[in-house]
Enzyme design. Structure first.
Site, PDB file in Angstrom:
ATOM      1  N   LYS A 172      45.786  27.252   8.262  1.00  0.00           N
ATOM      2  CA  LYS A 172      46.230  25.871   8.438  1.00  0.00           C
ATOM      3  C   LYS A 172      47.533  25.685   7.691  1.00  0.00           C
ATOM      4  O   LYS A 172      47.637  26.030   6.506  1.00  0.00           O
ATOM      5  CB  LYS A 172      45.187  24.881   7.881  1.00  0.00           C
ATOM      6  CG  LYS A 172      45.566  23.421   8.106  1.00  0.00           C
ATOM      7  CD  LYS A 172      45.327  23.057   9.556  1.00  0.00           C
ATOM      8  CE  LYS A 172      45.885  21.683   9.906  1.00  0.00           C
ATOM      9  NZ  LYS A 172      47.354  21.744  10.178  1.00  0.00           N
ATOM     10  N   LYS A 181      45.231  25.116  -1.543  1.00  0.00           N
ATOM     11  CA  LYS A 181      44.980  23.688  -1.327  1.00  0.00           C
ATOM     12  C   LYS A 181      43.675  23.456  -0.569  1.00  0.00           C
ATOM     13  O   LYS A 181      42.858  22.607  -0.950  1.00  0.00           O
ATOM     14  CB  LYS A 181      46.137  23.064  -0.541  1.00  0.00           C
ATOM     15  CG  LYS A 181      47.421  22.876  -1.313  1.00  0.00           C
ATOM     16  CD  LYS A 181      48.479  22.254  -0.409  1.00  0.00           C
ATOM     17  CE  LYS A 181      49.810  22.123  -1.107  1.00  0.00           C
ATOM     18  NZ  LYS A 181      50.828  21.486  -0.242  1.00  0.00           N
ATOM     19  N   LYS A 235      51.624  28.919   7.467  1.00  0.00           N
ATOM     20  CA  LYS A 235      52.854  28.133   7.388  1.00  0.00           C
ATOM     21  C   LYS A 235      53.838  28.677   8.409  1.00  0.00           C
ATOM     22  O   LYS A 235      53.874  29.870   8.690  1.00  0.00           O
ATOM     23  CB  LYS A 235      53.472  28.239   5.989  1.00  0.00           C
ATOM     24  CG  LYS A 235      54.643  27.293   5.729  1.00  0.00           C
ATOM     25  CD  LYS A 235      54.166  25.915   5.394  1.00  0.00           C
ATOM     26  CE  LYS A 235      55.283  25.070   4.802  1.00  0.00           C
ATOM     27  NZ  LYS A 235      54.797  23.755   4.373  1.00  0.00           N
ATOM     28  N   ASN A 244      58.709  10.792   3.949  1.00  0.00           N
ATOM     29  CA  ASN A 244      57.384  10.257   4.286  1.00  0.00           C
ATOM     30  C   ASN A 244      56.461  10.241   3.078  1.00  0.00           C
ATOM     31  O   ASN A 244      55.791   9.243   2.805  1.00  0.00           O
ATOM     32  CB  ASN A 244      56.750  11.064   5.419  1.00  0.00           C
ATOM     33  CG  ASN A 244      55.319  10.633   5.711  1.00  0.00           C
ATOM     34  OD1 ASN A 244      54.359  11.259   5.270  1.00  0.00           O
ATOM     35  ND2 ASN A 244      55.170   9.541   6.439  1.00  0.00           N
ATOM     36  N   SER A 260      44.247  16.184   8.097  1.00  0.00           N
ATOM     37  CA  SER A 260      44.425  17.114   9.217  1.00  0.00           C
ATOM     38  C   SER A 260      43.089  17.777   9.564  1.00  0.00           C
ATOM     39  O   SER A 260      42.774  17.979  10.739  1.00  0.00           O
ATOM     40  CB  SER A 260      45.463  18.179   8.863  1.00  0.00           C
ATOM     41  OG  SER A 260      46.757  17.628   8.803  1.00  0.00           O
TER      42      SER A 260
END
Length: 416
Positions: A70, A94, A106, A221, A349
């Site tokens: 992810k 994470k 990534k 953001n 997510s």
């Protein structure tokens, strides 16, 4: 001048410290510093002027012991393979820290999205995804939003994958528009995670979040959403910066007014409700909470001694160099590390991926409540580990992640 520490080296040095404290066997350490898969692709794109450009893209999968890889897709002219490798590894840690069933991945393309038309970005995205198609899938590798990409780019990712596989698989990508199966609450998820982390850190110090002073470095953001949510929770933002400069108002900056100004002018510079300041002085302000939400290596051995915040909540990946960690610790600064503080995005997510696979979608209130639950549990687990091993929170977070990932790897065994 700030120390330009290699992102992957920084990750590796912290991992080494955590591994030694945890007692990780050397074989697994060697596995953890070597991504399982790294690819480099060339993406020829027909530009609007009739010419062609060839862009370089990357996708790295670091570890998939706990689930599919992810990690976001980044569009930026400064991307390096080292940065993508570090990002993939950080995502392994994470997802383990917040305890969601993913590994780390990534991706990125070397380009400047601010200088490209929507048509050029669409053609680039489709070509890039076509080149890495063999890696992707809801059970293999699930990309998402990162710097320089947005929900529209994720929609192109979904459509390209669908056209190649001849089936719609919404769970192959996260950060999608709501109309394509995106999750409510995703836009502000990383900022909300910073809010939760800041609130927990202040509680640990025995101080309320309401009335706390705040400085935010970076107003993309992550920084802007964190500023808004912390403001709404009662914190008083007294300084903020972006790539063009910085502003301050010791009485407090009207965050909602600043958001409107920023949407129109694309910068915080010139905002009438504050005065200009030197951006490098923001990190040294005597505030309760400092949120570095810009880029890597902002707090280094050169300026760490000047940091006077009580709490540093890392909104960016790798904003603090390894050499700065002991300086902050010695000065009594409580650091909520990046692999804990900014996991709100990957957590929601995961929620989006779950909703896609179930075909059942949650109300925004439910998403936010679940995010609070996951991140509060993660915060408590990190600090329990920190206390157990008598270390700092960053190494505590790495130890917690190592424990969870190594347990999964031992349970699975090694295929040979």
């Amino acid at each position: 001048m700030l120390n330009q520490h290699s992102a992957f080296d920084a990750m590796q040095s912290r991992l080494r410290v955590a591994a030694e404290l945890y007692g990780l066997e050397e074989t697994l350490f060697k596995v953890f510093i070597a991504p399982i898969r790294s690819i480099i692709v060339s993406c020829p794109v027909h530009m609007d002027d009739g010419g062609w450009e060839v862009f370089t893209g990357y996708r790295v999968q670091h570890n998939v012991a706990r689930g599919p890889a992810k990690g976001g897709i980044r569009y930026d002219p400064r991307i390096t393979l080292d940065e993508i490798k570090a990002g993939a590894a950080w995502n392994t840690w994470k997802t383990a820290v917040v305890d969601v069933p993913f590994g780390g991945g990534k991706g990125g393309v070397i380009c400047d999205p601010t200088k490209m038309s929507d048509g050029e970005l669409e053609r680039l995205t489709r070509r890039y995804i076509a080149e890495i198609m063999d890696l992707l899938g809801p059970d293999r590798d699930v990309p998402g939003i990162d710097m320089g990409t947005n929900s529209q780019v994720m929609a192109w990712v979904l459509d390209t994958y669908t056209m190649h596989t001849r089936k719609t698989e919404n769970a192959v990508v996260t950060g999608k528009p709501i109309s394509l199966g995106g999750s409510l609450g995703r836009t502000e998820a990383t900022g909300r995670g910073i809010l939760i982390s800041a609130r927990e850190a202040m509680q640990r110090l025995g101080k309320p979040l309401a009335g706390a002073t705040l400085a935010v470095q970076g107003f993309g953001n992550v920084g802007s959403q964190a500023a808004r949510l912390l403001h709404e929770a009662g914190a008083r933002m007294v300084a903020v910066s972006d790539l063009k400069g910085a502003i301050r108002n010791d009485r407090g900056i009207d965050t909602h007014a600043l958001l409107k100004y920023h949407a129109e002018h694309k910068t915080v510079v010139g905002f009438k409700g504050a005065e200009p300041m030197d951006a490098k002085d923001l990190l040294a302000m005597a505030v309760d909470i400092l949120v570095p939400a810009a880029t890597e290596n902002q707090i280094t051995e050169d300026n760490a001694a000047k940091v006077r915040a009580k709490v540093v909540v890392e909104g960016a990946n790798g904003p603090t160099s390894p050499e700065a960690d002991p300086i902050l610790l010695d000065n009594g600064v409580l650091v909520v590390p990046d692999i804990l503080a900014n996991v709100g995005g990957v957590t929601v997510s995961y929620f989006e991926w779950v909703q896609n696979r179930l075909g059942f979608y949650w109300r925004e209130r439910e998403v936010n409540e679940r995010l609070v639950e996951y991140m509060t549990h993660a915060f408590q687990a990190v600090f329990a580990t920190t206390d157990k091993f008598k270390t700092n929170p960053r190494i505590g977070a790495y130890i917690l992640a190592l424990d969870r990932v190594s347990q999964a790897m031992h349970a699975r065994g090694f295929y040979a």
